[in-house]
Design a protein around this motif. Sequence first.
Motif, PDB file in Angstrom:
ATOM      1  N   ARG A   1       3.913   6.665  -4.727  1.00 31.55           N
ATOM      2  CA  ARG A   1       2.939   6.369  -3.738  1.00 31.55           C
ATOM      3  C   ARG A   1       1.621   6.165  -4.833  1.00 31.55           C
ATOM      4  O   ARG A   1       1.569   6.628  -5.772  1.00 31.55           O
ATOM      5  CB  ARG A   1       2.605   7.454  -2.870  1.00 31.55           C
TER       6      ARG A   1
ATOM      7  N   THR B   1      -9.160   0.302 -13.229  1.00 30.09           N
ATOM      8  CA  THR B   1      -8.520   0.806 -12.352  1.00 30.09           C
ATOM      9  C   THR B   1      -7.196   1.446 -12.567  1.00 30.09           C
ATOM     10  O   THR B   1      -6.732   2.465 -12.243  1.00 30.09           O
ATOM     11  CB  THR B   1      -8.043  -0.322 -11.194  1.00 30.09           C
TER      12      THR B   1
ATOM     13  N   ALA C   1       0.693  -1.351   0.178  1.00 30.20           N
ATOM     14  CA  ALA C   1      -0.068  -0.115  -0.023  1.00 30.20           C
ATOM     15  C   ALA C   1       0.735   1.370   0.074  1.00 30.20           C
ATOM     16  O   ALA C   1       0.275   2.328  -0.431  1.00 30.20           O
ATOM     17  CB  ALA C   1      -1.065  -0.075   1.234  1.00 30.20           C
TER      18      ALA C   1
ATOM     19  N   ARG D   1      -7.852   4.753 -14.040  1.00 30.02           N
ATOM     20  CA  ARG D   1      -8.352   5.748 -13.157  1.00 30.02           C
ATOM     21  C   ARG D   1      -7.161   6.380 -12.285  1.00 30.02           C
ATOM     22  O   ARG D   1      -6.691   7.525 -12.107  1.00 30.02           O
ATOM     23  CB  ARG D   1      -9.247   5.280 -12.317  1.00 30.02           C
ATOM     24  N   LEU D   2      -6.116   5.353 -12.086  1.00 31.61           N
ATOM     25  CA  LEU D   2      -5.083   5.743 -10.998  1.00 31.61           C
ATOM     26  C   LEU D   2      -3.902   6.220 -12.006  1.00 31.61           C
ATOM     27  O   LEU D   2      -3.176   7.249 -11.269  1.00 31.61           O
ATOM     28  CB  LEU D   2      -4.585   4.442 -10.260  1.00 31.61           C
TER      29      LEU D   2
ATOM     30  N   ALA E   1      -2.948  10.066 -11.620  1.00 32.42           N
ATOM     31  CA  ALA E   1      -2.801  10.458 -10.449  1.00 32.42           C
ATOM     32  C   ALA E   1      -1.679  10.404  -9.599  1.00 32.42           C
ATOM     33  O   ALA E   1      -1.433  10.515  -8.591  1.00 32.42           O
ATOM     34  CB  ALA E   1      -4.054  10.057  -9.594  1.00 32.42           C
TER      35      ALA E   1
ATOM     36  N   PRO F   1      -1.975   6.416  -5.255  1.00 36.82           N
ATOM     37  CA  PRO F   1      -2.992   7.500  -4.762  1.00 36.82           C
ATOM     38  C   PRO F   1      -4.158   7.324  -4.000  1.00 36.82           C
ATOM     39  O   PRO F   1      -4.745   8.144  -3.338  1.00 36.82           O
ATOM     40  CB  PRO F   1      -3.433   8.212  -6.161  1.00 36.82           C
ATOM     41  N   GLU F   2      -4.435   5.844  -3.831  1.00 34.25           N
ATOM     42  CA  GLU F   2      -5.921   5.680  -3.121  1.00 34.25           C
ATOM     43  C   GLU F   2      -5.268   4.281  -2.441  1.00 34.25           C
ATOM     44  O   GLU F   2      -4.739   3.426  -3.018  1.00 34.25           O
ATOM     45  CB  GLU F   2      -7.094   5.684  -3.761  1.00 34.25           C
ATOM     46  N   ALA F   3      -6.247   3.922  -1.370  1.00 28.25           N
ATOM     47  CA  ALA F   3      -5.961   2.591  -0.592  1.00 28.25           C
ATOM     48  C   ALA F   3      -6.879   1.634  -1.250  1.00 28.25           C
ATOM     49  O   ALA F   3      -8.110   1.982  -1.718  1.00 28.25           O
ATOM     50  CB  ALA F   3      -6.595   2.739   0.833  1.00 28.25           C
ATOM     51  N   LEU F   4      -6.439   0.604  -1.721  1.00 29.47           N
ATOM     52  CA  LEU F   4      -7.182  -0.924  -2.437  1.00 29.47           C
ATOM     53  C   LEU F   4      -6.890  -1.880  -1.539  1.00 29.47           C
ATOM     54  O   LEU F   4      -5.966  -2.204  -0.901  1.00 29.47           O
ATOM     55  CB  LEU F   4      -6.385  -0.936  -3.804  1.00 29.47           C
TER      56      LEU F   4
END
Lengths: 303, 303
Positions: free
Chosen positions: B229, B284, B214, B287-288, B291, B231-234
Amino acid sequence: MILTVTLNAALDVTYQVPTLRLGETHRPTAVDVRAGGKGLNVARVLHALGHETMVTGLVGGDTGAAIRADVRVSGLRESLFDMAGPSRRTVTIVSDGTATAVNEPGPPVSISDWADFLGGYHALAARASFVVLSGSLPGNLPDDAYAQLVRATGTPTILDASGGPLLEGLAARPSVVKPNAAELAETTGLSDPVAAARVLLGRGAGAVVASLGADGLVAVTERGSWRVRVPEALSGNPTGAGDACVAALAAGHALDWPTRLAEAVAVSAAAVPCPLAGDIDQATYARLRPAITVEELDAHANR
Amino acid sequence: MILTVTLNAALDVTYQVPTLRLGETHRPTAVDVRAGGKGLNVARVLHALGHETMVTGLVGGDTGAAIRADVRVSGLRESLFDMAGPSRRTVTIVSDGTATAVNEPGPPVSISDWADFLGGYHALAARASFVVLSGSLPGNLPDDAYAQLVRATGTPTILDASGGPLLEGLAARPSVVKPNAAELAETTGLSDPVAAARVLLGRGAGAVVASLGADGLVAVTERGSWRVRVPEALSGNPTGAGDACVAALAAGHALDWPTRLAEAVAVSAAAVPCPLAGDIDQATYARLRPAITVEELDAHANR
């Protein structure tokens, strides 16, 4: 030659792990892969008892090729038929003396594969002295599949099945059916095994031999009824014991009933110490066989 | 063409069961069988990303035939070599969101099978633009087996291994190594991933890309160091994420490091929602990817 039929043959994969923990990854300390399914286990016991056997059933795919290869390595003669779908696997993880298993359901059998099998079965059964029909049916075969196999031959036949396939099979008048206590209760709704066995006898079986685990067995036949007890408590593998019981009943088809039943209890008990179904321990057989007594039940009511 | 090497390929069998209970027999609600091993998972991701790939490694027995068939069904080109022993299985039981697994160790590789593979590998690697060496070694191969493969070719190579095979492999100067946080700490004794990665760089790797789950990744290379990094928790499947990271690093071997690393994090994150290693979720990824930011670390210390 005794013909054993395994319609839902499996590749049985058994892992030994020190401790099985949910959510973790394990490295097995032992891996055993062998051809399985109740009919194949019965054939192994018959082979160990020195009887000429022939294995038939349906196999397919890479798993089917592995089943066929293992049957041959085991010294069993086979006349297995090919099917389009891949044979199922069972996976058993043995840890701390308990077995945790996942049993695949197996592929559907196509109409043409079933027709090919029926034709081949007819010829094999005609050459056999006794036929063993044992184990679950592939999911898409109708409940009367075993009844079809009983009707297809004049050769005496033992049926070891449960639920619908057992009930439908009875109507075809197999020589023997061998339910266990749970199957007997489920099929008849009766908790007394002798009363329940009489119900199944009335539905068409030539004889009903109910295996009762540590309590031995009861047999209700057209020629009399008997109870046979195990002379000592044994712990181990109850699956193998049921298949060994069927093997002994098949092997002893020419014996009188009391001798045939005593053999069945001794061979069945000899399977209990063995971790893998299909194996029997000859020393246990030799020790227990002379100690087995057969009690006739209610002679007048049965004759 | 990117060549992926899977020396300990497996037939991965995955069962879904509603609730796994120790000591009980389960009927799976779903059965998935596919060719596995980390190199094969990397090849699947490369294929999904549109890259020409070639799968190599060692397979044998009925399980090897099933692996080869599944590789072809998956649309992957293969040049797998035969070995005498049967390929291993892994069995994973997924229940209530947790995975309980038994991973067979695999058969020993004979000296002649290894020699045949080395000869074939040399020719394949010479035709490849990039080589991926990934996953565990069969138990009897020496820790320097990957080092032999790195030295056998001038083609740039990524090594994803742990323990002895990683340490021995470093000495052969692979272009990239990709340990995860646990492997980095185990190999160096250091808990800070940047410091640990610098140690591995000093032992011979051209670049060290450490996947930190993560926390994204850190990369220490001869041309600079970066932290990237997520950009969001998965939540989902971390095994697949590591293999997807390796695939993206291989696919991006001609890119500049910051772009290559951003791709690696996006592709890696796109694997997390997929239950099976080797799959990525394109939505996914899309989208990521925009970012993701890449932070250069301590530029002067690294140049």
